[in-house]
Design a protein around this motif. Structure first.
Motif, short mmCIF file in Angstrom:
data_model
loop_
_atom_site.label_atom_id
_atom_site.label_comp_id
_atom_site.label_asym_id
_atom_site.label_seq_id
_atom_site.Cartn_x
_atom_site.Cartn_y
_atom_site.Cartn_z
N GLY A 1 -12.86 -34.72 -3.01
CA GLY A 1 -12.91 -33.69 -1.98
C GLY A 1 -13.55 -32.41 -2.48
N PHE A 2 -13.22 -32.03 -3.71
CA PHE A 2 -13.80 -30.83 -4.32
C PHE A 2 -15.32 -30.98 -4.47
N LEU A 3 -15.76 -32.14 -4.92
CA LEU A 3 -17.19 -32.42 -5.05
C LEU A 3 -17.88 -32.36 -3.68
N LEU A 4 -17.24 -32.91 -2.65
CA LEU A 4 -17.82 -32.86 -1.31
C LEU A 4 -17.89 -31.43 -0.77
N ILE A 5 -16.92 -30.60 -1.13
CA ILE A 5 -16.97 -29.19 -0.73
C ILE A 5 -18.20 -28.52 -1.34
N ILE A 6 -18.46 -28.81 -2.61
CA ILE A 6 -19.64 -28.23 -3.27
C ILE A 6 -20.92 -28.70 -2.60
N VAL A 7 -21.00 -30.00 -2.31
CA VAL A 7 -22.18 -30.55 -1.62
C VAL A 7 -22.35 -29.89 -0.26
N SER A 8 -21.25 -29.78 0.47
CA SER A 8 -21.29 -29.16 1.80
C SER A 8 -21.72 -27.70 1.72
N MET A 9 -21.25 -27.00 0.70
CA MET A 9 -21.62 -25.59 0.53
C MET A 9 -23.13 -25.45 0.31
N VAL A 10 -23.70 -26.31 -0.52
CA VAL A 10 -25.15 -26.29 -0.76
C VAL A 10 -25.90 -26.64 0.52
N LEU A 11 -25.44 -27.67 1.22
CA LEU A 11 -26.10 -28.08 2.47
C LEU A 11 -26.02 -26.98 3.53
N LEU A 12 -24.88 -26.31 3.62
CA LEU A 12 -24.75 -25.24 4.60
C LEU A 12 -25.64 -24.06 4.26
N PHE A 13 -25.79 -23.78 2.98
CA PHE A 13 -26.73 -22.72 2.59
C PHE A 13 -28.15 -23.09 2.99
N LEU A 14 -28.52 -24.35 2.73
CA LEU A 14 -29.86 -24.82 3.14
C LEU A 14 -30.01 -24.78 4.66
N TYR A 15 -28.95 -25.17 5.37
CA TYR A 15 -28.99 -25.17 6.83
C TYR A 15 -29.15 -23.75 7.37
N CYS A 16 -28.50 -22.80 6.72
CA CYS A 16 -28.66 -21.40 7.14
C CYS A 16 -30.08 -20.91 6.88
N CYS A 17 -30.76 -21.49 5.90
CA CYS A 17 -32.13 -21.07 5.58
C CYS A 17 -33.17 -21.71 6.50
N CYS A 18 -33.01 -23.00 6.79
CA CYS A 18 -34.07 -23.67 7.54
C CYS A 18 -33.66 -24.16 8.93
N THR A 19 -32.40 -24.12 9.26
CA THR A 19 -31.85 -24.54 10.56
C THR A 19 -32.34 -25.91 11.03
N PHE A 20 -32.60 -26.81 10.12
CA PHE A 20 -32.96 -28.18 10.46
C PHE A 20 -31.68 -28.92 10.81
N LYS A 21 -31.57 -29.43 12.04
CA LYS A 21 -30.30 -29.98 12.55
C LYS A 21 -29.75 -31.12 11.72
#
Length: 172
Positions: A88-108
């Motif tokens: 779960g901790f590893l998935l939180i880190i992955v999700s955090m990186v993905l959300l940062f990328l999503y905030c940058c490029c807004t690719f759905k």
């Protein structure tokens, strides 16, 4: 304008929520306050990776914890909980990186994957908490402590971030 400034406010809120989830999970996993137990005047503070007696100056590492549980009914449950918490901790880190990328490029597609990883992280942590709660609630004179509660908060925040991502991805 900038990377975060170009995204929706809801995506930024989801990023903040998953960062809070990461902080809560970090503190919960690495502190020895999941469970308090008193026996013969000795107070033992147990966590996932560390166990301390009477104070934080007398601590033992994961090797000592595993050898203490070996041969008991809690050994397998402890390993399952530890595995689920780390996953779960590893998935939180992955999700955090993905959300940062999503905030940058807004690719759905990135938003959808971030939502899935956030929800899986929350579910993994909750599953570990259930295993821990069922297994260690039978220990006599034992109380769940604040690190356990903080991990509950980490799971709830991860689920919230996932739901916010889903809502954001469904908006036009």
């Amino acid at each position: 304008m900038g990377c975060i400034g170009d995204s929706s406010k809801l995506a930024c809120v989801a990023l903040i929520v998953i960062i809070l989830s990461f902080v809560c999970a970090c503190v919960a996993i690495f502190t020895p306050f999941w469970q308090e137990q008193e026996s013969n005047g000795v107070i033992t503070y147990s966590g996932l990776l560390t166990t301390c007696q009477n104070s934080l100056s007398e601590c033992f590492t994961i090797d000592n914890i595993l050898s203490a549980y070996q041969g008991t009914d809690q050994y397998d449950d402890f390993l399952v909980n530890l595995s689920l918490q780390m996953f779960g901790f590893l998935l939180i880190i992955v999700s955090m990186v993905l959300l940062f990328l999503y905030c940058c490029c807004t690719f759905k597609a990135i938003g959808v994957i971030a939502a899935i990883t956030s929800i899986l992280a929350g579910c993994s942590i909750i599953a570990g908490l259930i295993v821990y709660g069922i297994s260690f609630s039978s220990v006599v004179n034992s109380l769940m402590s604040w690190s356990f509660g903080l991990d509950v908060a980490a799971a709830a925040l991860a689920l919230t971030a996932g739901i916010l991502c889903i809502i954001n991805c469904c908006l036009p």
